[in-house]
Design a protein around this motif. Structure first.
Motif, PDB file in Angstrom:
ATOM      1  N   SER A  11     -34.206   3.488   8.549  1.00  0.00           N
ATOM      2  CA  SER A  11     -34.452   4.447   8.622  1.00  0.00           C
ATOM      3  C   SER A  11     -34.695   5.240  10.016  1.00  0.00           C
ATOM      4  O   SER A  11     -34.227   6.309  10.831  1.00  0.00           O
ATOM      5  CB  SER A  11     -35.513   5.529   7.891  1.00  0.00           C
ATOM      6  OG  SER A  11     -37.534   5.142   8.047  1.00  0.00           O
ATOM      7  N   LYS A  12     -35.124   4.371  10.696  1.00  0.00           N
ATOM      8  CA  LYS A  12     -35.674   4.086  12.390  1.00  0.00           C
ATOM      9  C   LYS A  12     -34.266   3.637  12.837  1.00  0.00           C
ATOM     10  O   LYS A  12     -34.171   4.191  13.773  1.00  0.00           O
ATOM     11  CB  LYS A  12     -36.759   2.502  12.805  1.00  0.00           C
ATOM     12  CG  LYS A  12     -37.961   3.325  12.507  1.00  0.00           C
ATOM     13  CD  LYS A  12     -38.955   2.038  12.813  1.00  0.00           C
ATOM     14  CE  LYS A  12     -40.292   2.790  12.307  1.00  0.00           C
ATOM     15  NZ  LYS A  12     -41.362   1.158  13.115  1.00  0.00           N
ATOM     16  N   ILE A  13     -33.422   2.749  12.064  1.00  0.00           N
ATOM     17  CA  ILE A  13     -32.436   3.017  13.063  1.00  0.00           C
ATOM     18  C   ILE A  13     -31.121   4.238  12.669  1.00  0.00           C
ATOM     19  O   ILE A  13     -30.877   4.549  14.084  1.00  0.00           O
ATOM     20  CB  ILE A  13     -31.548   1.264  12.548  1.00  0.00           C
ATOM     21  CG1 ILE A  13     -32.167  -0.183  13.126  1.00  0.00           C
ATOM     22  CG2 ILE A  13     -30.168   1.236  12.723  1.00  0.00           C
ATOM     23  CD1 ILE A  13     -31.645  -1.054  12.082  1.00  0.00           C
ATOM     24  N   PHE A  18     -28.844   8.294  15.891  1.00  0.00           N
ATOM     25  CA  PHE A  18     -28.772  10.250  16.011  1.00  0.00           C
ATOM     26  C   PHE A  18     -29.546  10.959  17.164  1.00  0.00           C
ATOM     27  O   PHE A  18     -29.063  11.559  17.956  1.00  0.00           O
ATOM     28  CB  PHE A  18     -29.760  10.534  14.736  1.00  0.00           C
ATOM     29  CG  PHE A  18     -29.854  11.664  14.622  1.00  0.00           C
ATOM     30  CD1 PHE A  18     -28.546  12.436  14.204  1.00  0.00           C
ATOM     31  CD2 PHE A  18     -30.581  13.157  15.225  1.00  0.00           C
ATOM     32  CE1 PHE A  18     -28.349  14.069  13.951  1.00  0.00           C
ATOM     33  CE2 PHE A  18     -30.522  14.289  15.052  1.00  0.00           C
ATOM     34  CZ  PHE A  18     -29.410  14.868  14.896  1.00  0.00           C
ATOM     35  N   VAL A  19     -30.890   9.966  18.040  1.00  0.00           N
ATOM     36  CA  VAL A  19     -30.920  11.253  18.858  1.00  0.00           C
ATOM     37  C   VAL A  19     -29.871  10.637  20.369  1.00  0.00           C
ATOM     38  O   VAL A  19     -29.682  11.149  20.904  1.00  0.00           O
ATOM     39  CB  VAL A  19     -32.599  10.430  19.143  1.00  0.00           C
ATOM     40  CG1 VAL A  19     -32.870  10.510  20.838  1.00  0.00           C
ATOM     41  CG2 VAL A  19     -33.076  10.166  18.368  1.00  0.00           C
ATOM     42  N   ILE A  21     -26.627  10.322  19.741  1.00  0.00           N
ATOM     43  CA  ILE A  21     -25.634  10.442  19.829  1.00  0.00           C
ATOM     44  C   ILE A  21     -25.503  11.622  20.316  1.00  0.00           C
ATOM     45  O   ILE A  21     -25.041  12.304  21.041  1.00  0.00           O
ATOM     46  CB  ILE A  21     -25.049  10.387  18.101  1.00  0.00           C
ATOM     47  CG1 ILE A  21     -24.424   8.710  18.087  1.00  0.00           C
ATOM     48  CG2 ILE A  21     -24.022  11.368  17.799  1.00  0.00           C
ATOM     49  CD1 ILE A  21     -23.784   8.546  16.481  1.00  0.00           C
ATOM     50  N   PHE A  22     -26.751  12.516  19.919  1.00  0.00           N
ATOM     51  CA  PHE A  22     -26.853  13.872  20.032  1.00  0.00           C
ATOM     52  C   PHE A  22     -27.319  13.525  21.415  1.00  0.00           C
ATOM     53  O   PHE A  22     -26.573  14.750  22.198  1.00  0.00           O
ATOM     54  CB  PHE A  22     -28.684  14.382  19.701  1.00  0.00           C
ATOM     55  CG  PHE A  22     -28.998  16.219  20.300  1.00  0.00           C
ATOM     56  CD1 PHE A  22     -28.604  16.443  19.105  1.00  0.00           C
ATOM     57  CD2 PHE A  22     -30.198  15.302  21.016  1.00  0.00           C
ATOM     58  CE1 PHE A  22     -28.668  18.032  19.877  1.00  0.00           C
ATOM     59  CE2 PHE A  22     -30.329  17.578  21.483  1.00  0.00           C
ATOM     60  CZ  PHE A  22     -29.852  17.913  20.898  1.00  0.00           C
ATOM     61  N   ILE A  23     -27.938  13.054  22.650  1.00  0.00           N
ATOM     62  CA  ILE A  23     -27.794  12.754  24.057  1.00  0.00           C
ATOM     63  C   ILE A  23     -26.641  13.211  24.145  1.00  0.00           C
ATOM     64  O   ILE A  23     -26.427  13.160  25.852  1.00  0.00           O
ATOM     65  CB  ILE A  23     -28.562  11.679  24.354  1.00  0.00           C
ATOM     66  CG1 ILE A  23     -30.661  12.061  24.149  1.00  0.00           C
ATOM     67  CG2 ILE A  23     -29.168  11.539  25.934  1.00  0.00           C
ATOM     68  CD1 ILE A  23     -31.558  10.962  24.535  1.00  0.00           C
ATOM     69  N   ILE A  24     -26.027  11.889  24.082  1.00  0.00           N
ATOM     70  CA  ILE A  24     -24.329  11.780  24.368  1.00  0.00           C
ATOM     71  C   ILE A  24     -23.038  13.332  24.245  1.00  0.00           C
ATOM     72  O   ILE A  24     -23.263  13.994  25.233  1.00  0.00           O
ATOM     73  CB  ILE A  24     -24.164  10.444  24.112  1.00  0.00           C
ATOM     74  CG1 ILE A  24     -23.922   8.913  24.477  1.00  0.00           C
ATOM     75  CG2 ILE A  24     -22.092  10.880  24.450  1.00  0.00           C
ATOM     76  CD1 ILE A  24     -23.993   7.741  23.486  1.00  0.00           C
ATOM     77  N   ILE A  25     -23.638  13.679  23.427  1.00  0.00           N
ATOM     78  CA  ILE A  25     -22.989  14.722  22.952  1.00  0.00           C
ATOM     79  C   ILE A  25     -23.255  16.296  23.688  1.00  0.00           C
ATOM     80  O   ILE A  25     -22.586  17.354  24.571  1.00  0.00           O
ATOM     81  CB  ILE A  25     -22.882  15.543  21.431  1.00  0.00           C
ATOM     82  CG1 ILE A  25     -22.044  14.712  21.229  1.00  0.00           C
ATOM     83  CG2 ILE A  25     -22.619  16.995  21.199  1.00  0.00           C
ATOM     84  CD1 ILE A  25     -22.284  14.624  18.925  1.00  0.00           C
ATOM     85  N   PHE A  26     -24.893  16.502  23.876  1.00  0.00           N
ATOM     86  CA  PHE A  26     -25.460  17.088  25.048  1.00  0.00           C
ATOM     87  C   PHE A  26     -25.172  16.717  26.319  1.00  0.00           C
ATOM     88  O   PHE A  26     -24.935  18.301  27.238  1.00  0.00           O
ATOM     89  CB  PHE A  26     -26.852  16.846  25.042  1.00  0.00           C
ATOM     90  CG  PHE A  26     -28.066  18.071  25.584  1.00  0.00           C
ATOM     91  CD1 PHE A  26     -27.627  19.662  25.336  1.00  0.00           C
ATOM     92  CD2 PHE A  26     -28.368  18.075  26.912  1.00  0.00           C
ATOM     93  CE1 PHE A  26     -28.957  20.486  25.216  1.00  0.00           C
ATOM     94  CE2 PHE A  26     -28.924  18.924  27.768  1.00  0.00           C
ATOM     95  CZ  PHE A  26     -29.314  20.298  27.176  1.00  0.00           C
TER      96      PHE A  26
END
Length: 180
Positions: A11-13, A18-19, A21-26
């Motif tokens: 779950s930590k991985i 997820f974070v 990928i979110f930063i890259i998309i942002f």
């Protein structure tokens, strides 16, 4: 000697990935928005003469036809050949290029309607370079008309043909198509 024992659960991985990928998309979205709406470096002044070439020819032709009122007063310079149809005035012609429309090299004549008091002595098919100003003209409806201030005969360029407008071309309030 130190020994580190690191426990990482799935779950930590997942959260870390997820974070990231979110930063890259942002960042990518922010960059795309910045490039789309940052006109400060790409706007040209209406007093400048904008040069149209074979790469941006049809994109600009389409943009000006789609939003004529925005481009009135813009000074442009480009080349093409003299093309006349039977119902033009004596002082009018189309400054044309052949647009390749398929893989068989079939072409379609495209161009701007032009007005020049000195155009009657130019033969059809003559290649010229013009400088002029976009105005509103009439030919079976309102269309762009280039009022020519300078015209000179040239040789046919090696890149005489043009291609259809890009699917990704986004016209803005001025002629801003930048080529790499």
């Amino acid at each position: 000697m130190f020994v580190y024992n690191v426990k990482i659960s799935s779950s930590k991985i997942f959260k870390i990935v997820f974070v990231i990928i979110f930063i890259i998309i942002f960042c990518i979205t922010g960059l795309a928005i910045f490039k789309t709406f940052n006109f400060s470096n790409s706007k040209i002044n209406n007093n400048d003469v904008y040069e149209i070439n074979s790469t941006n020819y049809t994109n600009i032709l389409k943009a000006v036809h789609d939003d004529l009122d925005t481009y009135i007063g813009q000074k442009i310079q480009f080349s093409g050949y003299i093309y006349r149809v039977y119902d033009l005035q004596d002082d009018e012609f189309v400054l044309a290029r052949d647009m390749i429309i398929n893989t068989n090299n079939e072409t379609l004549v495209v161009g701007f309607l032009c007005h020049s008091d000195n155009s009657s002595n130019l033969k059809d098919g003559t290649w010229v370079n013009i400088t002029g100003e976009i105005k509103k003209g009439y030919y079976h409806g309102d269309i762009p008309l280039i009022d020519i201030s300078n015209i000179e005969e040239i040789k046919k360029p090696s890149d005489a043909n043009v291609y259809p407008p890009d699917d990704f071309y986004i016209p803005t309030s001025t002629l801003v198509y930048n080529n790499p």
